[in-house]
Design a protein around this motif. Structure first.
Motif, PDB file in Angstrom:
ATOM      1  N   SER A   1       0.354  -1.410  -0.399  1.00 51.45           N
ATOM      2  CA  SER A   1       0.243  -0.429   0.151  1.00 51.45           C
ATOM      3  C   SER A   1       0.941   1.485   0.336  1.00 51.45           C
ATOM      4  CB  SER A   1      -1.014   0.347   1.138  1.00 51.45           C
ATOM      5  OG  SER A   1      -0.001  -0.007   2.368  1.00 51.45           O
ATOM      6  N   PHE A   2       1.969   1.343   0.573  1.00 53.68           N
ATOM      7  CA  PHE A   2       2.960   2.743   0.136  1.00 53.68           C
ATOM      8  C   PHE A   2       4.432   1.747  -0.053  1.00 53.68           C
ATOM      9  CE2 PHE A   2       3.427   0.520   4.619  1.00 53.68           C
ATOM     10  CZ  PHE A   2       4.311   1.356   5.022  1.00 53.68           C
ATOM     11  N   SER A   3       5.104   2.931  -1.082  1.00 58.40           N
ATOM     12  CA  SER A   3       7.103   2.458  -1.062  1.00 58.40           C
ATOM     13  C   SER A   3       7.984   2.626  -0.465  1.00 58.40           C
ATOM     14  CB  SER A   3       6.850   3.394  -2.073  1.00 58.40           C
ATOM     15  OG  SER A   3       8.037   3.265  -3.092  1.00 58.40           O
ATOM     16  N   ILE A   4       8.753   1.532  -0.432  1.00 56.38           N
ATOM     17  CA  ILE A   4       9.514   1.978   0.416  1.00 56.38           C
ATOM     18  C   ILE A   4      11.564   1.306  -0.428  1.00 56.38           C
ATOM     19  CG2 ILE A   4      10.845   1.231   2.341  1.00 56.38           C
ATOM     20  CD1 ILE A   4       8.662  -0.257   3.993  1.00 56.38           C
ATOM     21  N   ARG A   5      11.871   2.320  -0.722  1.00 61.83           N
ATOM     22  CA  ARG A   5      13.089   1.970  -1.578  1.00 61.83           C
ATOM     23  C   ARG A   5      14.546   2.742  -0.819  1.00 61.83           C
ATOM     24  NH1 ARG A   5      11.241   7.123  -4.606  1.00 61.83           N
ATOM     25  NH2 ARG A   5      13.424   8.089  -4.401  1.00 61.83           N
ATOM     26  N   GLU A   6      15.470   1.981  -1.704  1.00 64.46           N
ATOM     27  CA  GLU A   6      16.870   1.866  -1.133  1.00 64.46           C
ATOM     28  C   GLU A   6      17.334   2.682  -3.073  1.00 64.46           C
ATOM     29  OE1 GLU A   6      20.409  -0.143   1.001  1.00 64.46           O
ATOM     30  OE2 GLU A   6      19.002  -1.189  -0.557  1.00 64.46           O
ATOM     31  N   ASP A   7      18.126   4.279  -2.277  1.00 62.61           N
ATOM     32  CA  ASP A   7      18.510   4.272  -3.201  1.00 62.61           C
ATOM     33  C   ASP A   7      20.560   4.677  -3.554  1.00 62.61           C
ATOM     34  OD1 ASP A   7      16.310   5.358  -4.256  1.00 62.61           O
ATOM     35  OD2 ASP A   7      16.393   7.052  -4.355  1.00 62.61           O
ATOM     36  N   ILE A   8      20.765   3.514  -4.564  1.00 66.03           N
ATOM     37  CA  ILE A   8      22.364   3.803  -4.412  1.00 66.03           C
ATOM     38  C   ILE A   8      23.214   4.541  -5.374  1.00 66.03           C
ATOM     39  CG2 ILE A   8      24.611   2.974  -3.819  1.00 66.03           C
ATOM     40  CD1 ILE A   8      22.900   0.673  -1.728  1.00 66.03           C
ATOM     41  N   CYS A   9      23.349   5.711  -5.552  1.00 63.44           N
ATOM     42  CA  CYS A   9      23.083   6.065  -6.912  1.00 63.44           C
ATOM     43  C   CYS A   9      24.681   7.410  -7.015  1.00 63.44           C
ATOM     44  CB  CYS A   9      22.620   6.687  -7.393  1.00 63.44           C
ATOM     45  SG  CYS A   9      21.862   8.230  -6.254  1.00 63.44           S
ATOM     46  N   PRO A  10      25.248   7.143  -7.663  1.00 62.90           N
ATOM     47  CA  PRO A  10      26.487   8.643  -7.800  1.00 62.90           C
ATOM     48  C   PRO A  10      26.279  10.071  -7.793  1.00 62.90           C
ATOM     49  CG  PRO A  10      26.493   7.117 -10.062  1.00 62.90           C
ATOM     50  CD  PRO A  10      25.296   7.292  -9.827  1.00 62.90           C
ATOM     51  N   TYR A  11      24.680  10.327  -6.986  1.00 61.88           N
ATOM     52  CA  TYR A  11      24.658  11.907  -7.314  1.00 61.88           C
ATOM     53  C   TYR A  11      23.408  11.578  -6.970  1.00 61.88           C
ATOM     54  CZ  TYR A  11      24.949  12.310 -12.022  1.00 61.88           C
ATOM     55  OH  TYR A  11      24.801  12.054 -13.151  1.00 61.88           O
ATOM     56  N   PHE A  12      22.763  12.839  -6.126  1.00 60.76           N
ATOM     57  CA  PHE A  12      21.517  13.539  -5.973  1.00 60.76           C
ATOM     58  C   PHE A  12      20.764  13.700  -7.422  1.00 60.76           C
ATOM     59  CE2 PHE A  12      21.942  12.280  -1.549  1.00 60.76           C
ATOM     60  CZ  PHE A  12      20.856  11.402  -1.423  1.00 60.76           C
ATOM     61  N   ASP A  13      19.941  13.780  -8.027  1.00 56.59           N
ATOM     62  CA  ASP A  13      19.755  14.323 -10.046  1.00 56.59           C
ATOM     63  C   ASP A  13      19.528  15.688  -9.542  1.00 56.59           C
ATOM     64  OD1 ASP A  13      17.254  13.413  -8.785  1.00 56.59           O
ATOM     65  OD2 ASP A  13      16.930  12.425  -9.791  1.00 56.59           O
ATOM     66  N   SER A  14      19.802  16.285  -8.523  1.00 57.29           N
ATOM     67  CA  SER A  14      19.376  17.569  -8.470  1.00 57.29           C
ATOM     68  C   SER A  14      18.215  18.750  -9.240  1.00 57.29           C
ATOM     69  CB  SER A  14      20.541  18.962  -8.950  1.00 57.29           C
ATOM     70  OG  SER A  14      21.775  18.057  -8.453  1.00 57.29           O
ATOM     71  N   HIS A  15      16.568  17.613  -9.030  1.00 60.74           N
ATOM     72  CA  HIS A  15      15.449  17.726 -10.574  1.00 60.74           C
ATOM     73  C   HIS A  15      14.496  18.652  -9.096  1.00 60.74           C
ATOM     74  CE1 HIS A  15      16.428  17.316 -13.972  1.00 60.74           C
ATOM     75  NE2 HIS A  15      17.073  15.716 -14.079  1.00 60.74           N
ATOM     76  N   TRP A  16      14.032  19.495  -8.646  1.00 59.90           N
ATOM     77  CA  TRP A  16      13.083  19.919  -8.283  1.00 59.90           C
ATOM     78  C   TRP A  16      11.683  18.964  -8.745  1.00 59.90           C
ATOM     79  CZ3 TRP A  16      11.747  23.134  -4.174  1.00 59.90           C
ATOM     80  CH2 TRP A  16      12.495  24.297  -4.184  1.00 59.90           C
ATOM     81  N   TYR A  17      11.606  18.487  -7.217  1.00 60.87           N
ATOM     82  CA  TYR A  17      10.293  16.916  -7.697  1.00 60.87           C
ATOM     83  C   TYR A  17       9.201  17.656  -6.773  1.00 60.87           C
ATOM     84  CZ  TYR A  17      13.239  13.778  -9.406  1.00 60.87           C
ATOM     85  OH  TYR A  17      14.329  12.616 -11.281  1.00 60.87           O
ATOM     86  N   TYR A  18       7.688  17.434  -6.959  1.00 64.13           N
ATOM     87  CA  TYR A  18       6.778  17.450  -5.858  1.00 64.13           C
ATOM     88  C   TYR A  18       5.991  16.419  -6.794  1.00 64.13           C
ATOM     89  CZ  TYR A  18       3.652  19.134  -9.832  1.00 64.13           C
ATOM     90  OH  TYR A  18       2.791  19.564 -11.091  1.00 64.13           O
TER      91      TYR A  18
END
Length: 293
Positions: free
Chosen positions: A15-32
């Protein structure tokens, strides 16, 4: 840098999302997005933009963001240099505030959690011992299944709702005007500023970047962001100065000029107006602070 409506993928089995992010960098986009977001920065550093708030983020930070609150994690420049051993990590939980049913939060036992989700529309950074407890819970929820997932989420929200160890990020004024932040023009101004704050910036150049007349620019920016352009520029520069102070590779005079200030006395004055500390006090306080257990 137009804010992007991000679609959060939620498996049909949950019913809801859980995730693990492992990446070179955060992608610097405005999100909503309509989902509420709870983020643990497991590893990484950079600039954090939440509504009209600008601040540094560091390893171990935890932030709760309300529905449709624009946000951005901008990794420090070093993460974009292709260094193999350098990367960012985060644990992220997304849920809609009615995923458990429209009447669930109306239960009297959940009144504090309902109030918390309202506060989260300004963004909340969790601090102190509460942050350490929450960090452990967020690591554990990655491996929970079944009803324990919901139990764990409610436990985390209850922990935040019943503590005083937190900081509200965006101003009250922003929540009244957040629909304006999706403007293409304001994002052109943001992008221009992020790219050029190290140098001297004029209203002529900033207004040209967004194709706005100089006469209208200052009034427009204030109406959209609840702060003056010069205040915004100062906060971006001071945020970068905080990064350089903690790296401890440059002296304060060098940092002053690297951040776009043209004299040391002005830098010291502006730095204290934002952080309530001198650059040296800020550096000493954080470099000498005991590490979290």
């Amino acid at each position: 840098m137009k804010p992007v409506l991000r679609k959060v993928d939620i498996s049909q089995n949950y019913s809801f999302s859980i995730r693990e992010d492992i990446c070179p960098y955060f992608d610097s986009h405005w999100y909503y997005h309509p989902e509420v977001e709870l983020t643990l920065i497991r590893h990484g550093s950079g600039m954090q933009f939440v509504g009209d708030s600008i601040d540094r983020f560091h390893t171990g930070d935890i932030v709760l963001l309300g529905s449709n609150l624009p946000h951005l994690w901008k990794s420090d420049d070093v993460y974009f240099q292709g260094i193999p051993a350098l990367h960012v990590e985060a644990v992220v939980v997304h849920f809609t505030d009615d995923f458990w049913g429209s009447k669930f939060l109306c239960l009297p036992e959940l009144e504090l959690i309902k109030e918390l989700l309202e506060k989260a529309k300004r963004g909340i950074r969790i601090t102190g011992k509460t942050r350490l407890k929450l960090r452990d819970k967020m690591e554990r929820i990655l491996n929970t299944k079944g009803a324990q997932r919901i139990e764990c989420l409610i436990g985390m929200l209850d922990l935040i709702a019943t503590t005083k160890e937190y900081k509200l990020l965006s101003s009250i004024g922003f929540t009244q005007q957040d629909k304006h932040i999706h403007s293409e023009r304001i994002n052109k101004i943001y992008t221009y500023t992020f790219d050029n704050f190290h140098e001297e910036i004029s209203i002529k150049e900033a207004s040209a970047a967004a194709n706005i007349s100089q006469h209208y620019f200052c009034r427009y920016f204030k109406s959209q962001t609840n702060k003056t352009y010069w205040q915004f520029l100062k906060e971006v520069r001071i945020g970068y100065a905080c990064k350089l102070l903690l790296e401890d590779k440059m002296n304060i005079t060098e940092i002053c000029y690297a951040c776009g200030f043209n004299n040391l006395s002005n830098f010291n004055r502006q730095f204290k107006s934002v952080t309530h500390k001198t650059p040296l006090q800020y550096q000493n306080e954080y470099l000498n602070a005991p590490a979290d257990s």
